[in-house]
Structure formats: structure tokens, C-alpha cells
Design a protein around this motif. Structure first.
Motif, short mmCIF file in Angstrom:
data_model
loop_
_atom_site.label_atom_id
_atom_site.label_comp_id
_atom_site.label_asym_id
_atom_site.label_seq_id
_atom_site.Cartn_x
_atom_site.Cartn_y
_atom_site.Cartn_z
N PHE A 261 29.16 23.67 110.85
CA PHE A 261 30.49 23.95 110.29
C PHE A 261 31.24 22.65 110.05
N PRO A 262 31.91 22.45 108.94
CA PRO A 262 32.05 23.31 107.77
C PRO A 262 31.23 22.81 106.57
N GLN A 263 29.96 22.49 106.84
CA GLN A 263 29.14 21.91 105.77
C GLN A 263 28.55 23.01 104.87
N SER A 264 28.62 22.77 103.56
CA SER A 264 27.94 23.63 102.59
C SER A 264 26.63 22.92 102.25
N LEU A 265 25.54 23.64 102.30
CA LEU A 265 24.24 23.06 101.97
C LEU A 265 23.87 23.53 100.56
N ILE A 266 23.40 22.57 99.76
CA ILE A 266 23.15 22.90 98.35
C ILE A 266 21.72 22.50 97.95
N GLU A 267 21.05 23.41 97.26
CA GLU A 267 19.73 23.10 96.69
C GLU A 267 19.80 23.39 95.21
N ILE A 268 19.32 22.44 94.41
CA ILE A 268 19.30 22.68 92.96
C ILE A 268 17.94 22.24 92.41
N ASP A 269 17.34 23.10 91.63
CA ASP A 269 16.08 22.76 90.95
C ASP A 269 16.36 22.60 89.47
N GLY A 270 15.88 21.48 88.92
CA GLY A 270 16.09 21.20 87.50
C GLY A 270 14.78 20.90 86.82
N ALA A 271 14.85 20.74 85.50
CA ALA A 271 13.63 20.55 84.71
C ALA A 271 12.91 19.24 85.07
N ARG A 272 13.66 18.23 85.54
CA ARG A 272 13.03 16.94 85.85
C ARG A 272 12.85 16.68 87.33
N GLY A 273 13.50 17.53 88.17
CA GLY A 273 13.39 17.29 89.61
C GLY A 273 14.33 18.17 90.39
N THR A 274 14.57 17.78 91.64
CA THR A 274 15.37 18.62 92.53
C THR A 274 16.41 17.80 93.27
N LEU A 275 17.43 18.51 93.73
CA LEU A 275 18.50 17.89 94.53
C LEU A 275 18.65 18.73 95.78
N ARG A 276 18.81 18.08 96.92
CA ARG A 276 19.07 18.80 98.17
C ARG A 276 20.23 18.11 98.87
N LEU A 277 21.30 18.86 99.14
CA LEU A 277 22.39 18.36 99.99
C LEU A 277 22.17 19.02 101.33
N GLY A 278 21.69 18.22 102.29
CA GLY A 278 21.27 18.80 103.56
C GLY A 278 22.26 18.54 104.68
N ALA A 279 21.81 18.78 105.90
CA ALA A 279 22.65 18.59 107.09
C ALA A 279 23.14 17.15 107.16
N ASP A 280 24.33 16.99 107.73
CA ASP A 280 24.96 15.67 107.89
C ASP A 280 25.17 14.96 106.56
N TYR A 281 25.36 15.78 105.53
CA TYR A 281 25.74 15.27 104.21
C TYR A 281 24.69 14.31 103.64
N GLU A 282 23.41 14.62 103.90
CA GLU A 282 22.35 13.80 103.31
C GLU A 282 21.97 14.37 101.94
N LEU A 283 22.07 13.53 100.94
CA LEU A 283 21.74 13.95 99.57
C LEU A 283 20.38 13.36 99.22
N VAL A 284 19.44 14.23 98.85
CA VAL A 284 18.11 13.76 98.47
C VAL A 284 17.88 14.19 97.02
N VAL A 285 17.60 13.21 96.17
CA VAL A 285 17.33 13.51 94.77
C VAL A 285 15.89 13.09 94.48
N HIS A 286 15.10 14.05 94.04
CA HIS A 286 13.71 13.77 93.71
C HIS A 286 13.52 14.04 92.22
N ALA A 287 13.28 12.99 91.45
CA ALA A 287 13.15 13.19 90.00
C ALA A 287 12.07 12.27 89.44
N ASP A 288 11.31 12.79 88.52
CA ASP A 288 10.25 12.01 87.86
C ASP A 288 9.34 11.33 88.88
N GLY A 289 9.06 12.03 89.98
CA GLY A 289 8.11 11.52 90.97
C GLY A 289 8.70 10.55 91.97
N ALA A 290 9.98 10.19 91.86
CA ALA A 290 10.58 9.23 92.81
C ALA A 290 11.70 9.93 93.60
#
Ligand code: NAD
Ligand code: 89V
Length: 341
Positions: A237-266
Motif C-alpha cells: 500500500f499504496p502502490q499501483s502495479l502496472i503491466e503493459i504489453d506492446g508490439a515492440r516489448g513490455t513494461l512492468r512497474l513492480g514493487a518498490d516502484y521498479e520500472l522494467v522496460v524490455h524492448a527489442d531484446g534489451a
């Protein structure tokens, strides 16, 4: 310097007043609450000398540059109407109103009076959510096609906000409303919504779990799920966790506000946490800075003659999603078109 007046000195107004105290060229010079003890305690805490138990009297005497309504939903219709009649620009806490027709009428009342109206819909102003939006805007993961916005917690919200346990509507109207607004902020308008609700905690009147599936006009499918009945090893609390899948890759906003962007293999990782030293104490620092930012935005809009992002008119579309969710749940999860409400 713009002089504001604030109505409602309860639980959340303390956060708003803290943010106003830090604002550069605006501040609160008068307070109103019907509860004398709360009014006195808040006035002393923030060093605000002018206090009232009647909002009409406060607006008439103070003639403020704006009014910040921090009361619960039942009082929003009379108080926003009062501000409009007095010609005072107004910020109103969410949920704006209990019904869509009431909200539409308030928007029209303010429009006719030429009064600027912003709903204090602050989640979209959270730094991690702005960071997610930047990734989308920059096209890093390509065209999004699927997303999940999740808020699952067992935090005791009823301790600070006992009224949340009492209404027949709870989690969608109080918290889901923020997440539905974030869904609109990230992916645009919604053309279909299906929802299922549950009440797990037997001591409350409303639903404390909701699972919603949204179809956006832009083609994205979003799952918005929220719970105040989910005890986990780590309480986020009060974190919102976000997952997004896109045509070139994915985004994950995880616990403790860690943002992971995976696109074009990197893959790249970034921490997008609000600064606890500045906005604490935890866990409310996750929300506090967004309160400061939305209030700054309102002042900038007042000075620049611009419409706030979460104007009353904009908020009608978020409220329509709330209504659609309750209607769908009542109909056993049948999809509802929010525009038809
Ligand atoms: P609260 O009950 O603690 O405080 C509301 C105060 O308003 C009370 O002191 C009450 O006496 C006063 N009040 C009510 N009607 C009044 C009137 N007509 N004139 C003068 N005073 C009046 O409520 P709260 O928990 O502070 O919540 C207030 C609003 O803030 C709610 O709508 C809630 O949903 C919202 N909220 C928003 C966030 C957010 O992050 N945006 C977080 C928490 C609460
Ligand atoms: O943000 C809110 O409106 C709060 C809470 C996060 C506790 O649900 O009521």
C-alpha cells in the motif's frame, strides 16, 4: 500570491494542507469545518488563524482566489454549487459526486458561472505513473495492446477513513476510481467495461474486491483489479502495479516502484520512487507528492487560463467508468458501454 480557502479539515485535508504549505505562490488563508475540534486542531497545526463553521460565510467574507473542497462526497453538490454562485474557482475531492447526472449538472453550473473546476484526481499525477506514460509516449514498447493495473492490499484503510466501511459502495467508488482514471490517462477512452465484485471482509457494507476488464477505443484491453482483502507477505500500500504489453516489448512497474522496460531484446531498469525524505512519512509518500503536483497544476491553470487535466468535464468520463462497473457487476459481469450511461 493566490489566497485559497479549504473546506473539510479531516483525514486527507492534512495532506492537502501540507502540500499547500509548500506551494510557491499560493496558500490557504482560511479554513472551514463543522467539527469544531477538527477545525481548531488543523488551524493550530498549520498556523491558519481565520476559521469558520459555515462555508457560505467563509466564501462571502474571505472572497478567496480559489476554494479547495476536501469533504466526503455527500457534501460536494451543495459546496461546489456554492463556490460557483460565489464565482470562486474550485477544486473538489474525488469521488466528485454520487451519481453521473449530479456531476453533469455541477459541470454545467460551473461552466455557466465561468468558474474553473478541477476534481482532485491525483493518482495520475504519481511520479511512477507519469514515468509509465513517458515510456508509452516515446514509443519505447511500440503500440500497446494489453495492460493490467493492479492494487492489492490488506492495509487497514478503515482506521483512518471509517466511512469507507459504511457505504454500500466501497472499493470501486473510492480506489477503483483512481485506477480507472489512470487507465484513461494511459490508453484513452473506454468503449466497453465488464466487472465482477466481491465482499470478503464481513465487517464492511460494500465490496472490497473488484475485477474489471476494459476495452479502449484505441484497441488496448486493460484489466483493472483492486482489493483491500489481500494480505501478502509484503504490504505494498499504496502502490499501483502496472503491466503493459506492446508490439515492440513490455513494461512492468513492480514493487518498490521498479520500472522494467524490455524492448527489442534489451532490458533497462529504473527506480521511479517518490523521494521519501521529502514526501514521507511512508507509506503515504507514494501519494503525497501527487497531491503537491496536482495542486501546483491547478494554480498553473488558474494563472494561465487553461483547463485542468482532471477538469469536472474530464472527470465525467472517469465517473462513467465507475457507474459502468457497478452496473456490469449487478448484471453478472455483462459488458457495459460507458458512453451510453
Ligand atoms: P473525513 O471524514 O476525515 O473529513 C471530512 C471533513 O469534512 C470532516 O471533518 C467533516 O466535518 C467536514 N465536512 C463535511 N461536510 C462539511 C460541510 N458541509 N462544511 C464544512 N465541513 C464539512 O474525510 P477524508 O477521509 O478526509 O476524505 C475526504 C475526501 O477525500 C473523500 O471524498 C475521500 O474520498 C477523499 N480522499 C482522497 C484521497 C486521494 O488520494 N485523492 C485520499 C483519501 C481521501
Ligand atoms: O486515495 C484514496 O482515495 C484513499 C485510499 C488510497 C485509502 O483508497 O481513500
Amino acid at each position: 500570491m493566490l489566497n485559497g480557502a479549504l473546506i473539510g479539515c479531516g483525514f486527507f485535508a492534512q495532506n492537502q494542507l501540507r502540500a499547500w504549505a509548500e506551494a510557491g505562490d499560493a496558500g490557504i488563508v482560511a479554513l472551514c469545518d463543522r467539527d469544531a475540534a477538527r477545525l481548531a486542531a488543523t488551524a493550530a497545526r498549520f498556523g491558519i488563524a481565520r476559521t469558520y463553521d459555515d462555508a457560505a460565510e467563509m466564501l462571502a467574507r474571505e472572497r478567496p482566489d480559489f476554494v479547495d473542497i476536501a469533504t466526503t462526497v455527500a457534501s460536494h453538490v451543495p459546496l461546489v454549487t456554492l463556490a460557483a454562485r460565489a464565482g470562486v474557482p474550485v477544486i473538489c475531492q474525488k469521488p466528485f459526486t454520487e451519481t453521473l447526472p449530479e456531476a453533469a449538472e455541477l459541470v454545467e453550473t460551473c461552466r455557466r458561472a465561468g468558474v474553473k473546476l478541477m476534481v482532485h484526481e491525483n493518482f495520475r499525477w504519481q511520479a511512477p505513473i507519469r514515468a509509465v506514460r513517458r515510456v508509452l509516449d516515446e514509443g519505447e514498447i511500440g503500440q500497446p495492446f494489453w495492460a493490467r493495473i493492479a492494487f492489492r492490499s490488506a492495509y487497514d484503510v478503515y482506521a483512518g477513513q471509517p466511512y469507507l466501511a459504511e457505504g454500500s459502495r466501497f472499493i470501486i467508488q473510492d480506489l477503483g476510481i483512481h485506477l480507472l482514471d489512470v487507465a484513461r490517462f494511459l490508453f484513452g477512452e473506454v468503449t466497453t467495461l465488464a466487472a465482477r465484485t466481491q465482499r470478503v471482509n464481513p465487517r464492511i457494507a460494500g465490496e472490497d474486491v473488484a475485477t474489471m476488464m476494459l476495452g479502449h477505443a484505441a484497441g488496448v484491453t486493460t484489466v483493472v483489479d483492486c482489493s483491500y482483502a489481500s494480505a501478502q507477505e509484503r504490504e505494498l500500500f499504496p502502490q499501483s502495479l502496472i503491466e503493459i504489453d506492446g508490439a515492440r516489448g513490455t513494461l512492468r512497474l513492480g514493487a518498490d516502484y521498479e520500472l522494467v522496460v524490455h524492448a527489442d531484446g534489451a532490458t533497462r531498469r529504473e527506480t521511479v520512487a517518490p523521494d521519501e525524505a521529502r514526501w514521507g512519512p511512508a507509506p503515504w509518500h507514494g501519494i503525497q507528492h501527487s497531491v503537491f503536483d496536482i495542486q501546483e497544476h491547478f494554480i498553473a491553470c488558474l494563472r494561465g487560463g487553461r483547463e485542468p487535466e482532471t477538469s469536472g468535464a474530464d472527470n465525467l468520463r472517469t465517473l462513467a467508468l465507475v457507474e459502468a462497473a457497478y452496473l456490469s457487476a449487478q448484471r453478472g459481469g455483462a459488458p457495459v458501454d460507458p458512453a451510453a450511461l
